[in-house]
Design a protein around this motif. Structure first.
Motif, PDB file in Angstrom:
ATOM      1  N   SER A 142     -24.054   7.431  27.390  1.00  0.00           N
ATOM      2  CA  SER A 142     -24.647   8.481  28.217  1.00  0.00           C
ATOM      3  C   SER A 142     -23.739   9.695  28.396  1.00  0.00           C
ATOM      4  N   ILE A 143     -22.501   9.628  27.923  1.00  0.00           N
ATOM      5  CA  ILE A 143     -21.591  10.772  28.102  1.00  0.00           C
ATOM      6  C   ILE A 143     -21.634  11.737  26.924  1.00  0.00           C
ATOM      7  N   VAL A 144     -22.394  11.427  25.895  1.00  0.00           N
ATOM      8  CA  VAL A 144     -22.470  12.286  24.710  1.00  0.00           C
ATOM      9  C   VAL A 144     -23.650  13.239  24.846  1.00  0.00           C
ATOM     10  N   ASN A 145     -23.387  14.546  24.664  1.00  0.00           N
ATOM     11  CA  ASN A 145     -24.459  15.528  24.818  1.00  0.00           C
ATOM     12  C   ASN A 145     -25.210  15.727  23.502  1.00  0.00           C
ATOM     13  N   GLU A 146     -26.192  16.613  23.534  1.00  0.00           N
ATOM     14  CA  GLU A 146     -27.047  16.822  22.355  1.00  0.00           C
ATOM     15  C   GLU A 146     -26.288  17.451  21.195  1.00  0.00           C
ATOM     16  N   ARG A 147     -25.131  18.006  21.450  1.00  0.00           N
ATOM     17  CA  ARG A 147     -24.321  18.596  20.382  1.00  0.00           C
ATOM     18  C   ARG A 147     -23.359  17.585  19.760  1.00  0.00           C
ATOM     19  N   GLY A 148     -23.372  16.355  20.294  1.00  0.00           N
ATOM     20  CA  GLY A 148     -22.572  15.294  19.703  1.00  0.00           C
ATOM     21  C   GLY A 148     -21.154  15.188  20.228  1.00  0.00           C
ATOM     22  N   TYR A 149     -20.879  15.794  21.374  1.00  0.00           N
ATOM     23  CA  TYR A 149     -19.547  15.753  21.970  1.00  0.00           C
ATOM     24  C   TYR A 149     -19.594  15.127  23.358  1.00  0.00           C
ATOM     25  N   VAL A 150     -18.417  14.775  23.860  1.00  0.00           N
ATOM     26  CA  VAL A 150     -18.286  14.298  25.239  1.00  0.00           C
ATOM     27  C   VAL A 150     -17.915  15.485  26.121  1.00  0.00           C
ATOM     28  N   GLU A 151     -18.701  15.731  27.144  1.00  0.00           N
ATOM     29  CA  GLU A 151     -18.421  16.839  28.056  1.00  0.00           C
ATOM     30  C   GLU A 151     -17.368  16.414  29.075  1.00  0.00           C
ATOM     31  N   VAL A 152     -16.378  17.270  29.285  1.00  0.00           N
ATOM     32  CA  VAL A 152     -15.278  16.940  30.191  1.00  0.00           C
ATOM     33  C   VAL A 152     -15.041  18.071  31.183  1.00  0.00           C
ATOM     34  N   ALA A 207     -13.949  15.765  22.298  1.00  0.00           N
ATOM     35  CA  ALA A 207     -14.207  16.366  23.608  1.00  0.00           C
ATOM     36  C   ALA A 207     -14.740  17.785  23.461  1.00  0.00           C
ATOM     37  N   GLU A 208     -15.845  18.070  24.108  1.00  0.00           N
ATOM     38  CA  GLU A 208     -16.371  19.433  24.095  1.00  0.00           C
ATOM     39  C   GLU A 208     -15.601  20.289  25.094  1.00  0.00           C
ATOM     40  N   GLY A 209     -15.218  21.477  24.659  1.00  0.00           N
ATOM     41  CA  GLY A 209     -14.474  22.365  25.526  1.00  0.00           C
ATOM     42  C   GLY A 209     -13.019  22.475  25.160  1.00  0.00           C
ATOM     43  N   MET A 210     -12.553  21.620  24.223  1.00  0.00           N
ATOM     44  CA  MET A 210     -11.227  21.849  23.669  1.00  0.00           C
ATOM     45  C   MET A 210     -11.229  23.250  23.061  1.00  0.00           C
ATOM     46  N   ILE A 211     -10.090  23.904  23.068  1.00  0.00           N
ATOM     47  CA  ILE A 211     -10.005  25.233  22.477  1.00  0.00           C
ATOM     48  C   ILE A 211     -10.522  25.161  21.033  1.00  0.00           C
ATOM     49  N   PHE A 251     -12.198  20.420  33.313  1.00  0.00           N
ATOM     50  CA  PHE A 251     -10.866  20.972  33.051  1.00  0.00           C
ATOM     51  C   PHE A 251     -10.168  21.286  34.363  1.00  0.00           C
ATOM     52  N   PRO A 252      -8.864  21.126  34.424  1.00  0.00           N
ATOM     53  CA  PRO A 252      -7.972  20.795  33.304  1.00  0.00           C
ATOM     54  C   PRO A 252      -7.733  19.307  33.092  1.00  0.00           C
ATOM     55  N   SER A 253      -8.479  18.432  33.806  1.00  0.00           N
ATOM     56  CA  SER A 253      -8.167  16.996  33.801  1.00  0.00           C
ATOM     57  C   SER A 253      -8.621  16.257  32.548  1.00  0.00           C
ATOM     58  N   PHE A 254      -9.667  16.759  31.871  1.00  0.00           N
ATOM     59  CA  PHE A 254     -10.313  16.094  30.743  1.00  0.00           C
ATOM     60  C   PHE A 254     -11.023  14.808  31.167  1.00  0.00           C
ATOM     61  N   ARG A 255     -11.358  14.720  32.449  1.00  0.00           N
ATOM     62  CA  ARG A 255     -12.194  13.626  32.947  1.00  0.00           C
ATOM     63  C   ARG A 255     -13.643  13.873  32.510  1.00  0.00           C
ATOM     64  N   THR A 256     -14.347  12.840  32.097  1.00  0.00           N
ATOM     65  CA  THR A 256     -15.734  13.036  31.692  1.00  0.00           C
ATOM     66  C   THR A 256     -16.584  13.376  32.910  1.00  0.00           C
ATOM     67  N   LYS A 257     -17.631  14.137  32.681  1.00  0.00           N
ATOM     68  CA  LYS A 257     -18.433  14.638  33.788  1.00  0.00           C
ATOM     69  C   LYS A 257     -19.303  13.556  34.429  1.00  0.00           C
ATOM     70  N   ARG A 258     -19.546  12.459  33.714  1.00  0.00           N
ATOM     71  CA  ARG A 258     -20.442  11.437  34.248  1.00  0.00           C
ATOM     72  C   ARG A 258     -19.720  10.197  34.764  1.00  0.00           C
ATOM     73  N   HIS A 286     -16.098   8.883  36.475  1.00  0.00           N
ATOM     74  CA  HIS A 286     -14.824   9.253  37.081  1.00  0.00           C
ATOM     75  C   HIS A 286     -13.655   8.531  36.429  1.00  0.00           C
ATOM     76  N   ASP A 287     -13.888   7.342  35.873  1.00  0.00           N
ATOM     77  CA  ASP A 287     -12.815   6.521  35.328  1.00  0.00           C
ATOM     78  C   ASP A 287     -12.650   6.657  33.811  1.00  0.00           C
ATOM     79  N   VAL A 288     -13.337   7.633  33.204  1.00  0.00           N
ATOM     80  CA  VAL A 288     -13.284   7.812  31.753  1.00  0.00           C
ATOM     81  C   VAL A 288     -12.822   9.230  31.435  1.00  0.00           C
ATOM     82  N   PHE A 289     -11.874   9.339  30.512  1.00  0.00           N
ATOM     83  CA  PHE A 289     -11.359  10.621  30.041  1.00  0.00           C
ATOM     84  C   PHE A 289     -11.610  10.728  28.544  1.00  0.00           C
TER      85      PHE A 289
END
Length: 381
Positions: free
Chosen positions: A255-265, A285-289, A267-274, A276-279
């Motif tokens: 459930s943490i993978v979006n329609e673009r095929g990445y994990v949304e996190v 990871a979506e949003g990496m530079i 910043f700056p923690s890189f914690r997943t949005k869905r 709390h205990d997953v990074f």
């Protein structure tokens, strides 16, 4: 407190190193990797120029983690259940208090989806770099097309390979042509917000005999040509492509993978949005530079470690901003691009053969320390 890290690349091992340093015996760290042989792959282009040997690029992840006091499990990840907080592997099932996803960007899976991929190489894994080296050495005339599939965020290796192939043609005095396809209409390093940098880089490549196709990408490979997203056909007898990235297939139904095929996190923690205990860090990871680099993955690992150190034990450690340091080795041409943002964007491009030696020295440090390089020359938050 159990921290489970899936993946032993730059980011995953940074988390393992730093968390043990910050929390000591208060933390139980397990790293799961499909192989204990860990490669420093940013230096692979130098294998093509005989400046680096394969054995210079590898270290034993199990021994590195054992010395650190961490557990290293050489196993394949089979299933990740975020609800039950369990990960099934070929060596058993592991539970966790915190999970760090650092499994990479599904390179092989996505490369194999490219139409005609069997006629091309992928300049990412060691196996393909060795095949590229053998292929180039066997050719009396080289007509190379090098670039990325649409949406691939890592163009630096394509730039290096284009320079190296051009160098090979010049060194051997054979007929040849090198075409580099860049996704940005601005050309080389065109994704950066300073146009003069890409203009300088474009001149550098063109002066070295490389033809640029700007604002395009490779979508199909045929036996004697490539087809680009804009419908351009370019003749070739050597093609190498970097595919787009996404999470590996085993994570795609989570459930943490979006329609673009990445994990949304976040910043700056890189914690997943869905969860709390997953990074999630690095290529998945979506949003990496956009220019995914080893430095970027290590910075993400630092931020995960700092976040957990504070959360678990109240230990205050620095958080870094993302940025780019790209030392490129291209045969006779070498340089370094740096992009960071503090109060405003700062970009520099230096071209000097000394950067080939510096890149090799830095690579050897990465291998010797098992990716334990805490200073990243990045601004703090």
């Amino acid at each position: 407190m159990k921290v489970l890290i899936l993946g032993a690349g730059y980011g995953g091992l940074t988390v393992a190193h730093r968390l043990k340093e910050y929390l000591g015996e208060d933390i139980e760290i397990t790293v799961v990797s499909k192989s204990r042989s860990i490669y420093e792959n940013t230096i692979f282009p130098a294998i093509l120029t005989n400046d680096v040997k394969v054995e210079d690029t590898v270290f034993d992840g199990l021994e590195v983690m054992r010395r650190k006091g961490n557990l290293f499990v050489e196993a394949e990840v089979k299933d990740v259940n975020l609800q039950s907080k369990e990960v099934k592997t070929s060596k058993g099932t592991f539970d966790y208090d915190y999970l760090v996803l650092a499994l990479g960007g599904g390179y092989e899976e996505n490369f194999n989806k490219i139409s005609g991929h069997e006629h091309a190489f992928m300049h990412h894994p060691l196996s393909d770099f060795l095949k590229i080296k053998e292929k180039l050495a066997s050719m009396d005339e080289i007509n190379a097309v090098i670039g990325n599939y649409t949406g691939s965020p890592i163009e630096g290796p394509s730039y290096q390979l284009a320079l190296i192939v051009r160098n090979e043609i010049n060194r051997r005095g054979i007929k040849g042509k090198v075409t580099l396809v860049t996704q940005s209409p601005n050309g080389v390093f065109g994704m950066l917000p300073v146009k003069e940098i890409s203009e300088r880089a474009n001149r550098l490549f063109e002066e070295n005999g490389i033809e640029l196709v700007k604002g395009d990408s490779i979508v199909e490979v045929r036996k004697d040509k490539v087809v680009t997203r804009n419908g351009k056909e370019i003749g070739s007898n050597f093609v190498s492509i970097l595919p787009k990235l996404s999470v590996p297939s085993l994570l795609r139904e989570t459930s943490i993978v979006n329609e673009r095929g990445y994990v949304e996190v976040e910043f700056p923690s890189f914690r997943t949005k869905r969860f709390h205990d997953v990074f999630a860090i690095g290529d998945l990871a979506e949003g990496m530079i956009p220019a995914r680099t080893a430095r970027g993955a290590m910075i993400a690992g630092e931020n995960v470690s700092s976040t957990l150190a504070k959360e678990i034990k109240g230990v205050e450690k620095p958080l870094y901003k993302q940025g780019i340091i790209c030392m490129f080795h291209g045969g006779e041409v070498a340089g370094m691009l740096r992009f960071d943002v503090k109060d405003k964007p700062h970009v520099s491009l230096l071209v000097n053969p000394v950067f080939s030696k510096l890149k090799i020295m830095y690579s050897r440090m990465l291998v010797a320390t098992g990716f334990n390089v805490p200073y990243h020359a990045a601004p703090f938050f």
